[in-house]
Design an enzyme around this catalytic site. Structure first.
Site, PDB file in Angstrom:
ATOM      1  N   THR A  10       2.879   1.678   2.744  1.00  0.00           N
ATOM      2  CA  THR A  10       3.625   0.966   3.781  1.00  0.00           C
ATOM      3  C   THR A  10       3.535  -0.553   3.674  1.00  0.00           C
ATOM      4  O   THR A  10       4.172  -1.255   4.460  1.00  0.00           O
ATOM      5  CB  THR A  10       3.144   1.390   5.179  1.00  0.00           C
ATOM      6  N   ARG A  33      -2.093   5.533   6.448  1.00  0.00           N
ATOM      7  CA  ARG A  33      -2.770   5.947   7.684  1.00  0.00           C
ATOM      8  C   ARG A  33      -1.883   5.836   8.915  1.00  0.00           C
ATOM      9  O   ARG A  33      -2.027   6.610   9.855  1.00  0.00           O
ATOM     10  CB  ARG A  33      -4.026   5.095   7.893  1.00  0.00           C
ATOM     11  N   ASN A  86      -2.523   3.717  -5.139  1.00  0.00           N
ATOM     12  CA  ASN A  86      -2.513   2.306  -4.768  1.00  0.00           C
ATOM     13  C   ASN A  86      -3.429   1.979  -3.590  1.00  0.00           C
ATOM     14  O   ASN A  86      -3.848   0.836  -3.439  1.00  0.00           O
ATOM     15  CB  ASN A  86      -1.083   1.889  -4.422  1.00  0.00           C
ATOM     16  N   TYR A 148     -16.447  -4.150  -4.975  1.00  0.00           N
ATOM     17  CA  TYR A 148     -15.008  -4.146  -5.229  1.00  0.00           C
ATOM     18  C   TYR A 148     -14.730  -4.178  -6.729  1.00  0.00           C
ATOM     19  O   TYR A 148     -13.998  -3.332  -7.267  1.00  0.00           O
ATOM     20  CB  TYR A 148     -14.335  -5.328  -4.539  1.00  0.00           C
ATOM     21  N   VAL A 181      -1.949 -11.223  -5.260  1.00  0.00           N
ATOM     22  CA  VAL A 181      -0.570 -10.837  -4.963  1.00  0.00           C
ATOM     23  C   VAL A 181      -0.309 -11.100  -3.482  1.00  0.00           C
ATOM     24  O   VAL A 181      -1.172 -10.852  -2.633  1.00  0.00           O
ATOM     25  CB  VAL A 181      -0.329  -9.346  -5.284  1.00  0.00           C
ATOM     26  N   THR A 183       0.345 -10.011  -0.376  1.00  0.00           N
ATOM     27  CA  THR A 183       0.327  -8.760   0.378  1.00  0.00           C
ATOM     28  C   THR A 183      -0.487  -8.982   1.646  1.00  0.00           C
ATOM     29  O   THR A 183      -0.892 -10.105   1.953  1.00  0.00           O
ATOM     30  CB  THR A 183      -0.316  -7.614  -0.446  1.00  0.00           C
TER      31      THR A 183
END
Length: 254
Positions: A10, A33, A86, A148, A181, A183
């Site tokens: 989404t 979610r 993703n 991460y 990026v 986002t």
């Protein structure tokens, strides 16, 4: 055209993959979610591209969430030909500043979910003789950056290993390793981005276009943009501590 299943669909790269694959005529299964955002995204994609879009609300930090997506991928009556793993997130702060449960949730999403969903999708693809899996990693996989970076390094190694095991099957697997990026990633983690220079940012749609080109070429790792290809090359040549010190600060301002 085949059906593509995208996790974290989404926003950000997931939404960009959905737009591009729908434009190319693929039916979609969108996983995230937030049911409301899933429904809104699905309606927009159906209206604009005329493809079938299924929504599957699931939290991949939970056993039930992973299990629901596994079951959909194993449904031989509704085969999935492209899987985009993703879904992911970052934690603000250095190691020991981040709650242990948050780190464990990250490993659940970045490692266990990728392992299990790939394992659920690939047998059917191999039986049909074609298919593709894109596992979204990061350039952080190539420099020391706590949990991460370690989780993304696992994604790269896992993807390359499975691809080698499936050689000649017609199934393609690729680890996508973008840099910064535009986002919702940093915003959701509560990370500031004031210390990231303008030249370092990539557009999600451009990243997806390059990723799908690399997948079609059979590459096992895709690093979008020349600037990040150079950064990864340097990371492999320089002592780990040099780039690790820079990486550990980038995008972590509060």
């Amino acid at each position: 055209m085949t059906t593509a299943l995208i996790t974290g669909a989404t926003a950000g790269l997931g939404a960009a993959f959905a737009r591009r694959l729908a434009k190319d005529g693929h039916d979609l299964v969108l996983v995230a979610r937030d049911t409301k955002r899933l429904d809104e995204a699905a309606a927009a994609l159906r209206e604009r591209h005329g493809v079938a879009v299924e929504v599957l609300p699931a939290d991949l930090a939970t056993e039930d969430g992973i299990g629901a997506v596994e079951a959909r991928l194993r449904d031989g009556g509704r085969p999935v030909g492209i899987l985009v793993n993703n879904a992911g997130f970052g934690n603000r702060g250095a190691y020991l500043e981040v709650p242990l449960q948050a780190e464990l949730d990250m490993l659940k999403v970045h490692v266990e979910a990728v392992l299990r969903l790939t394992g659920a999708a690939v047998p059917g693809m191999r039986e049909r003789g074609f298919g593709g899996v894109v596992n979204v990693a990061s350039v952080a996989a190539f420099v020391p950056r706590g949990t991460y970076g370690a989780s993304k390094a696992w994604v790269v190694s896992f993807t390359q290993g499975v691809l080698r095991d499936l050689g000649g099957s017609g199934v393609r697997l690729m680890a996508l390793c973008p840099g910064f990026v535009h986002t919702e990633f940093h915003q959701r983690a509560g990370m500031g981005t004031g210390n990231i220079p303008a030249w370092a940012w990539l557009r999600a749609d451009r990243v997806v276009d390059e990723a799908l080109r690399d997948l079609a070429r059979g590459r096992s790792v895709s690093v979008p943009s020349r600037r990040y290809k150079l950064a990864v090359a340097l990371a492999r040549l320089l002592p780990a501590g040099r780039l690790g010190k820079v990486s550990s600060k980038a995008g972590r301002e509060y």
